[in-house]
Design an enzyme around this catalytic site. Structure first.
Site, PDB file in Angstrom:
ATOM      1  N   HIS A  29      34.675  36.855  37.940  1.00 55.98           N
ATOM      2  CA  HIS A  29      34.714  37.378  39.314  1.00 55.98           C
ATOM      3  C   HIS A  29      33.572  36.785  40.150  1.00 55.98           C
ATOM      4  O   HIS A  29      33.767  36.380  41.298  1.00 55.98           O
ATOM      5  CB  HIS A  29      34.530  38.906  39.326  1.00 55.98           C
ATOM      6  CG  HIS A  29      35.627  39.696  38.683  1.00 55.98           C
ATOM      7  ND1 HIS A  29      35.390  40.615  37.694  1.00 55.98           N
ATOM      8  CD2 HIS A  29      36.970  39.722  38.911  1.00 55.98           C
ATOM      9  CE1 HIS A  29      36.535  41.184  37.340  1.00 55.98           C
ATOM     10  NE2 HIS A  29      37.509  40.658  38.057  1.00 55.98           N
ATOM     11  N   LYS A  53      46.043  53.874  37.503  1.00 54.51           N
ATOM     12  CA  LYS A  53      45.506  52.950  36.497  1.00 54.51           C
ATOM     13  C   LYS A  53      44.271  53.575  35.863  1.00 54.51           C
ATOM     14  O   LYS A  53      43.312  53.918  36.560  1.00 54.51           O
ATOM     15  CB  LYS A  53      45.117  51.634  37.225  1.00 54.51           C
ATOM     16  CG  LYS A  53      45.348  50.396  36.395  1.00 54.51           C
ATOM     17  CD  LYS A  53      45.197  49.172  37.303  1.00 54.51           C
ATOM     18  CE  LYS A  53      44.790  47.931  36.535  1.00 54.51           C
ATOM     19  NZ  LYS A  53      44.565  46.793  37.412  1.00 54.51           N
ATOM     20  N   ARG A 102      43.819  32.514  36.756  1.00 60.81           N
ATOM     21  CA  ARG A 102      43.350  32.035  35.450  1.00 60.81           C
ATOM     22  C   ARG A 102      44.385  31.168  34.756  1.00 60.81           C
ATOM     23  O   ARG A 102      44.114  30.070  34.344  1.00 60.81           O
ATOM     24  CB  ARG A 102      43.000  33.217  34.541  1.00 60.81           C
ATOM     25  CG  ARG A 102      41.631  33.771  34.814  1.00 60.81           C
ATOM     26  CD  ARG A 102      41.492  35.163  34.295  1.00 60.81           C
ATOM     27  NE  ARG A 102      42.409  36.037  35.004  1.00 60.81           N
ATOM     28  CZ  ARG A 102      42.333  37.354  34.991  1.00 60.81           C
ATOM     29  NH1 ARG A 102      41.413  37.948  34.270  1.00 60.81           N
ATOM     30  NH2 ARG A 102      43.185  38.078  35.674  1.00 60.81           N
ATOM     31  N   SER A 140      38.590  41.413  32.595  1.00 62.16           N
ATOM     32  CA  SER A 140      37.928  42.701  32.352  1.00 62.16           C
ATOM     33  C   SER A 140      38.524  43.364  31.111  1.00 62.16           C
ATOM     34  O   SER A 140      37.824  43.996  30.327  1.00 62.16           O
ATOM     35  CB  SER A 140      38.091  43.618  33.560  1.00 62.16           C
ATOM     36  OG  SER A 140      37.492  43.030  34.691  1.00 62.16           O
TER      37      SER A 140
HETATM   38  P1  ADP Z   1      41.189  41.586  35.858  1.00 62.23           P
HETATM   39  O1  ADP Z   1      42.516  40.888  36.031  1.00 62.23           O
HETATM   40  O2  ADP Z   1      40.197  40.813  35.042  1.00 62.23           O
HETATM   41  O3  ADP Z   1      41.278  43.049  35.509  1.00 62.23           O
HETATM   42  P2  ADP Z   1      40.718  42.218  38.650  1.00 62.23           P
HETATM   43  O4  ADP Z   1      41.922  43.035  38.891  1.00 62.23           O
HETATM   44  O5  ADP Z   1      39.427  42.868  38.906  1.00 62.23           O
HETATM   45  O6  ADP Z   1      40.540  41.561  37.243  1.00 62.23           O
HETATM   46  O7  ADP Z   1      40.849  40.840  39.402  1.00 62.23           O
HETATM   47  C1  ADP Z   1      40.511  40.571  40.714  1.00 62.23           C
HETATM   48  C2  ADP Z   1      40.827  39.123  40.975  1.00 62.23           C
HETATM   49  O8  ADP Z   1      39.936  38.295  40.218  1.00 62.23           O
HETATM   50  C3  ADP Z   1      42.222  38.672  40.562  1.00 62.23           C
HETATM   51  O9  ADP Z   1      42.681  37.730  41.509  1.00 62.23           O
HETATM   52  C4  ADP Z   1      42.009  38.003  39.241  1.00 62.23           C
HETATM   53  O10 ADP Z   1      43.005  37.035  38.962  1.00 62.23           O
HETATM   54  C5  ADP Z   1      40.655  37.348  39.479  1.00 62.23           C
HETATM   55  N1  ADP Z   1      39.937  37.066  38.249  1.00 62.23           N
HETATM   56  C6  ADP Z   1      39.585  37.935  37.288  1.00 62.23           C
HETATM   57  N2  ADP Z   1      38.936  37.295  36.291  1.00 62.23           N
HETATM   58  C7  ADP Z   1      38.884  35.970  36.646  1.00 62.23           C
HETATM   59  C8  ADP Z   1      38.385  34.780  36.029  1.00 62.23           C
HETATM   60  N3  ADP Z   1      37.813  34.810  34.837  1.00 62.23           N
HETATM   61  N4  ADP Z   1      38.508  33.618  36.701  1.00 62.23           N
HETATM   62  C9  ADP Z   1      39.113  33.587  37.908  1.00 62.23           C
HETATM   63  N5  ADP Z   1      39.633  34.656  38.530  1.00 62.23           N
HETATM   64  C10 ADP Z   1      39.524  35.836  37.920  1.00 62.23           C
END
Ligand code: ADP
Length: 183
Positions: A29, A53, A102, A140
């Site tokens: 992030h 969630k 990703r 996460s």
């Molecule tokens: P997660 O999918 O890890 O639970 P979130 O819902 O908090 O994460 O994701 C918020 C945004 O950050 C989404 O667009 C997700 O694809 C992106 N994201 C999460 N982890 C990464 C990563 N390692 N590299 C690039 N983008 C990421």
């Protein structure tokens, strides 16, 4: 000058909203936020409060962790929102939603969300950034899974998150490191 829903001027620099669960924030992030700051004047990290969630960390805990990571970066704003993202975006000066990609597995969901958001607000665009090679496997969910089983997540999440995970999973935390939430 254009005004947003609150009647504020919109032309105050380029602002992006980076929404997500951030349960917890990872270096994946943080990498997207830092790269976002190369393009935008301000990035608003918007933590989704989703009652459907189940999260490990409460919204307050997630807010504090993200704020702590960016305490020295004035152009990163950390906030939380409930309900539709497009409604929250309308209350800000942002015109762009920032998201990270990703793997191809992210694509379908992201494509649907971006298309739906654009259908709800035609002024709103979503900008995708490809993950960095060091973090493509970091989510996460996997961080929580590994931490719960006592695996090392150092280097994938900030130190303060490593400590909070250990506390949540009742794993030993070095004594001198047992400090406040906002360290
Ligand atoms: P997660 O999918 O890890 O639970 P979130 O819902 O908090 O994460 O994701 C918020 C945004 O950050 C989404 O667009 C997700 O694809 C992106 N994201 C999460 N982890 C990464 C990563 N390692 N590299 C690039 N983008 C990421």
């Amino acid at each position: 000058m254009a005004k947003n829903m609150k009647g504020e001027d919109k032309d105050m620099g380029k602002v992006a909203i980076y929404p997500g669960s951030f349960d917890p924030i990872t270096y994946g992030h943080i990498d997207i936020i830092e790269r976002g700051l190369e393009i935008f004047d301000k990035v608003i990290v918007a933590i989704a409060e989703n009652e459907e969630k189940r999260s490990l960390f409460s919204v307050e805990e997630r807010l504090r962790m993200v704020k702590s990571c960016f305490k020295d970066t004035s152009n990163v704003i950390v906030d939380s929102f409930k309900g539709l993202l497009v409604n929250y975006v309308g209350k800000t000066n942002a015109k762009v939603i920032l998201r990270g990609l990703r793997a191809t597995s992210d694509f379908e969901y992201e494509f649907h969300m971006a298309s739906m958001n654009r259908s709800l607000n035609t002024q709103l665009d979503t900008l995708f950034m490809m993950t960095s090679k060091d973090y493509f496997f970091v989510s996460s969910r996997t961080i929580k899974e590994v931490a719960r089983l006592g695996g090392a997540v150092e280097g994938l999440v900030p130190d303060l998150v490593v400590r909070r995970l250990k506390e949540k999973f009742k794993l030993p935390v070095p004594k001198k490191r047992r400090i406040g939430w906002d360290d």
